[in-house]
Design an enzyme around this catalytic site. Sequence first.
Site, PDB file in Angstrom:
ATOM      1  N   ASP A  45       0.965  -1.088  -0.353  1.00  0.00           N
ATOM      2  CA  ASP A  45      -0.125   0.141  -0.204  1.00  0.00           C
ATOM      3  C   ASP A  45       1.125   1.382  -0.525  1.00  0.00           C
ATOM      4  O   ASP A  45       0.400   2.501  -0.303  1.00  0.00           O
ATOM      5  CB  ASP A  45      -0.863   0.083   1.050  1.00  0.00           C
ATOM      6  CG  ASP A  45      -0.736  -0.052   2.652  1.00  0.00           C
ATOM      7  OD1 ASP A  45       1.016  -0.273   2.779  1.00  0.00           O
ATOM      8  OD2 ASP A  45      -1.044   0.348   3.199  1.00  0.00           O
ATOM      9  N   SER A  46       2.223   0.545   0.298  1.00  0.00           N
ATOM     10  CA  SER A  46       3.149   1.839  -0.304  1.00  0.00           C
ATOM     11  C   SER A  46       2.723   2.372  -1.861  1.00  0.00           C
ATOM     12  O   SER A  46       3.374   3.726  -1.424  1.00  0.00           O
ATOM     13  CB  SER A  46       4.683   1.527   0.097  1.00  0.00           C
ATOM     14  OG  SER A  46       4.923   0.467  -0.496  1.00  0.00           O
ATOM     15  N   LYS A 114      -1.497  -9.207   2.693  1.00  0.00           N
ATOM     16  CA  LYS A 114      -0.838  -9.188   3.673  1.00  0.00           C
ATOM     17  C   LYS A 114      -1.805  -8.183   4.272  1.00  0.00           C
ATOM     18  O   LYS A 114      -2.270  -7.405   3.490  1.00  0.00           O
ATOM     19  CB  LYS A 114       0.442  -8.329   3.261  1.00  0.00           C
ATOM     20  CG  LYS A 114       0.980  -8.392   4.683  1.00  0.00           C
ATOM     21  CD  LYS A 114       2.351  -7.381   4.483  1.00  0.00           C
ATOM     22  CE  LYS A 114       2.314  -5.487   4.129  1.00  0.00           C
ATOM     23  NZ  LYS A 114       1.919  -4.705   4.756  1.00  0.00           N
ATOM     24  N   GLU A 116      -2.408  -5.777   8.451  1.00  0.00           N
ATOM     25  CA  GLU A 116      -1.084  -5.135   9.374  1.00  0.00           C
ATOM     26  C   GLU A 116      -2.404  -5.519  10.674  1.00  0.00           C
ATOM     27  O   GLU A 116      -3.062  -5.278  10.973  1.00  0.00           O
ATOM     28  CB  GLU A 116      -0.973  -3.622   9.658  1.00  0.00           C
ATOM     29  CG  GLU A 116      -0.328  -3.697   8.583  1.00  0.00           C
ATOM     30  CD  GLU A 116       0.141  -2.027   8.064  1.00  0.00           C
ATOM     31  OE1 GLU A 116      -0.601  -1.111   8.891  1.00  0.00           O
ATOM     32  OE2 GLU A 116       0.120  -1.793   7.362  1.00  0.00           O
ATOM     33  N   GLU A 183       8.385  -4.513  11.223  1.00  0.00           N
ATOM     34  CA  GLU A 183       9.232  -3.156  10.743  1.00  0.00           C
ATOM     35  C   GLU A 183       9.002  -2.184  11.353  1.00  0.00           C
ATOM     36  O   GLU A 183       8.607  -2.081  12.481  1.00  0.00           O
ATOM     37  CB  GLU A 183       8.108  -2.273   9.581  1.00  0.00           C
ATOM     38  CG  GLU A 183       8.183  -0.901   9.882  1.00  0.00           C
ATOM     39  CD  GLU A 183       7.358  -0.658   8.340  1.00  0.00           C
ATOM     40  OE1 GLU A 183       7.738   0.563   7.572  1.00  0.00           O
ATOM     41  OE2 GLU A 183       6.100  -1.378   7.465  1.00  0.00           O
TER      42      GLU A 183
END
EC number: 2.1.2.11
Length: 266
Positions: A45-46, A114, A116, A183
């Site tokens: 999503d970067s 993925k 979070e 991260e």
Amino acid sequence: MSRVTTATLQEMKAKGVKSTLLTAYDYPTARLLDEAGIDILLVGDSLGNVVLGYENTLPVTMEESLHHTSAVARGAERAMVVGDMPFLSYQTTVADAVWNAGRYLKEAGAHAVKLEGGRERADAVRAMVETGIPVMGHLGLTPQSVHQFGGFRVQGKSEDAARRLIEDAVILEEAGIFSLLLECVPAELAEEVTTDLCIPTLSCGAGPHCSGQVMVLHDMLGFSGGKVPKFVKQYANLHDVIIEALTTFKKEVQEGVFPGPEHCYK
């Protein structure tokens, strides 16, 4: 070479072979990374910051993410393609999470997704896995919670925070994730998590002890030309190379050097 799968990554961890994950957002980039032997291509999503010009990752939509994921999937013959689920695509209900995750495999051609978060995502992870969707977890600095964190800060520095992160990692593994991205956490904490878990861990600013390493492609290649996080090593400076090429093109056009006879049809 055969496709990288969840079983491949597990075998690599067992043999002590480090895996590599880089972000990709389009077909030509995916082909380059695949040719170079990168194991996992994450359509992060970067995408919001790096490609679409948003301030952060939060505005990225499912349609935008699926569009770019499908392009990457068409360019990857060996690498595993992982779609990064956008903000609010999995945090509302378990049913929404499973449906949206399934779209990555069914519509975009991804091999996994993925998401979070820790224990609060366990039910969604479990439901996805039971549906047949491989899930990569993500703990530590989770960019979709940037406002909650008060900015991009190292996570897990206090004893309580470290203990909670370890607990979350175990909960996610029990829920069925096949790997865990860590991260911006202290290297010692990442090492402890890697030792405690049976599944592979991936370091994005979490030190050298994880099962593999992660970087945003545009950061490591110096594409943007701006400041990069401390944990990024720049392997090239494409910003300056591209600017030099473009300014040379403009100069040659204005001076009548380009196009030359060799560029013209007779």
